[in-house]
Design a protein around this motif. Structure first.
Motif, PDB file in Angstrom:
ATOM      1  N   ALA A 127      34.507  -1.452  57.324  1.00  0.00           N
ATOM      2  CA  ALA A 127      35.041  -0.663  56.224  1.00  0.00           C
ATOM      3  C   ALA A 127      36.268   0.147  56.620  1.00  0.00           C
ATOM      4  CB  ALA A 127      33.966   0.265  55.685  1.00  0.00           C
ATOM      5  N   ASN A 128      36.390   0.510  57.893  1.00  0.00           N
ATOM      6  CA  ASN A 128      37.540   1.320  58.294  1.00  0.00           C
ATOM      7  C   ASN A 128      38.827   0.507  58.363  1.00  0.00           C
ATOM      8  OD1 ASN A 128      36.745  -0.097  60.533  1.00  0.00           O
ATOM      9  ND2 ASN A 128      36.903   1.603  61.953  1.00  0.00           N
ATOM     10  N   ARG A 129      38.759  -0.811  58.309  1.00  0.00           N
ATOM     11  CA  ARG A 129      39.967  -1.661  58.262  1.00  0.00           C
ATOM     12  C   ARG A 129      40.588  -1.640  56.876  1.00  0.00           C
ATOM     13  NH1 ARG A 129      39.450  -7.393  59.339  1.00  0.00           N
ATOM     14  NH2 ARG A 129      41.693  -7.240  59.306  1.00  0.00           N
ATOM     15  N   LEU A 130      39.786  -1.401  55.867  1.00  0.00           N
ATOM     16  CA  LEU A 130      40.264  -1.395  54.486  1.00  0.00           C
ATOM     17  C   LEU A 130      40.930  -0.055  54.184  1.00  0.00           C
ATOM     18  CD1 LEU A 130      40.365  -2.881  51.758  1.00  0.00           C
ATOM     19  CD2 LEU A 130      38.166  -1.840  51.231  1.00  0.00           C
ATOM     20  N   LEU A 131      42.241  -0.095  53.902  1.00  0.00           N
ATOM     21  CA  LEU A 131      42.996   1.128  53.652  1.00  0.00           C
ATOM     22  C   LEU A 131      43.017   1.507  52.172  1.00  0.00           C
ATOM     23  CD1 LEU A 131      46.081   0.405  55.936  1.00  0.00           C
ATOM     24  CD2 LEU A 131      44.046   1.762  56.475  1.00  0.00           C
ATOM     25  N   HIS A 132      43.152   0.500  51.314  1.00  0.00           N
ATOM     26  CA  HIS A 132      43.247   0.771  49.876  1.00  0.00           C
ATOM     27  C   HIS A 132      42.890  -0.493  49.114  1.00  0.00           C
ATOM     28  CE1 HIS A 132      44.538   3.263  46.543  1.00  0.00           C
ATOM     29  NE2 HIS A 132      45.199   2.229  46.055  1.00  0.00           N
ATOM     30  N   GLU A 133      42.437  -0.313  47.891  1.00  0.00           N
ATOM     31  CA  GLU A 133      42.156  -1.453  47.022  1.00  0.00           C
ATOM     32  C   GLU A 133      42.364  -1.025  45.586  1.00  0.00           C
ATOM     33  OE1 GLU A 133      37.776  -2.223  46.258  1.00  0.00           O
ATOM     34  OE2 GLU A 133      37.719  -1.172  48.182  1.00  0.00           O
ATOM     35  N   GLY A 134      42.637  -1.985  44.727  1.00  0.00           N
ATOM     36  CA  GLY A 134      42.824  -1.644  43.329  1.00  0.00           C
ATOM     37  C   GLY A 134      43.258  -2.816  42.486  1.00  0.00           C
TER      38      GLY A 134
END
Length: 101
Positions: free
Chosen positions: A12-19
């Motif tokens: 989860a810490n690899r994911l910076l942003h999503e949308g």
């Protein structure tokens, strides 16, 4: 590949942003969902199932608690994301400001 998709999303810490965004593709608009990781950008296409799970009560659908509320809502509505194209490495990505249409 199904087995590698779990590895991509497992940290989860690899994911910076999503949308969610709209992609203009020649004469049509595509409803897409972006995942920005530390090292690449993943573009997925939002698809919706014709039939909903669990009848009229979609709140009973199990959803991963680490997902954003927006993505959880999309899944509960019978939607899912499919990868639109190969992930784009961030060291090869160029961002430009464009005027709104």
């Amino acid at each position: 590949r199904e087995n590698s998709s779990e590895n991509i999303l497992s940290s989860a810490n690899r994911l910076l942003h999503e949308g969610r965004l709209m992609l203009v593709e020649s004469t049509r608009l595509l409803d897409i969902y972006l995942f920005l990781f530390e090292d690449f950008l993943l573009i997925t296409k939002i698809k919706r199932n014709k039939k909903k799970y669990g009848g009229s009560d979609t709140s009973l659908i199990p959803v991963c608690p680490s997902l954003t509320p927006e993505l959880q809502s999309l899944i509960r509505e019978g939607g899912f994301c499919t990868v639109l194209d190969q992930p784009i490495p961030l060291d090869r990505l160029i961002l430009k400001n464009v005027e709104p249409v």
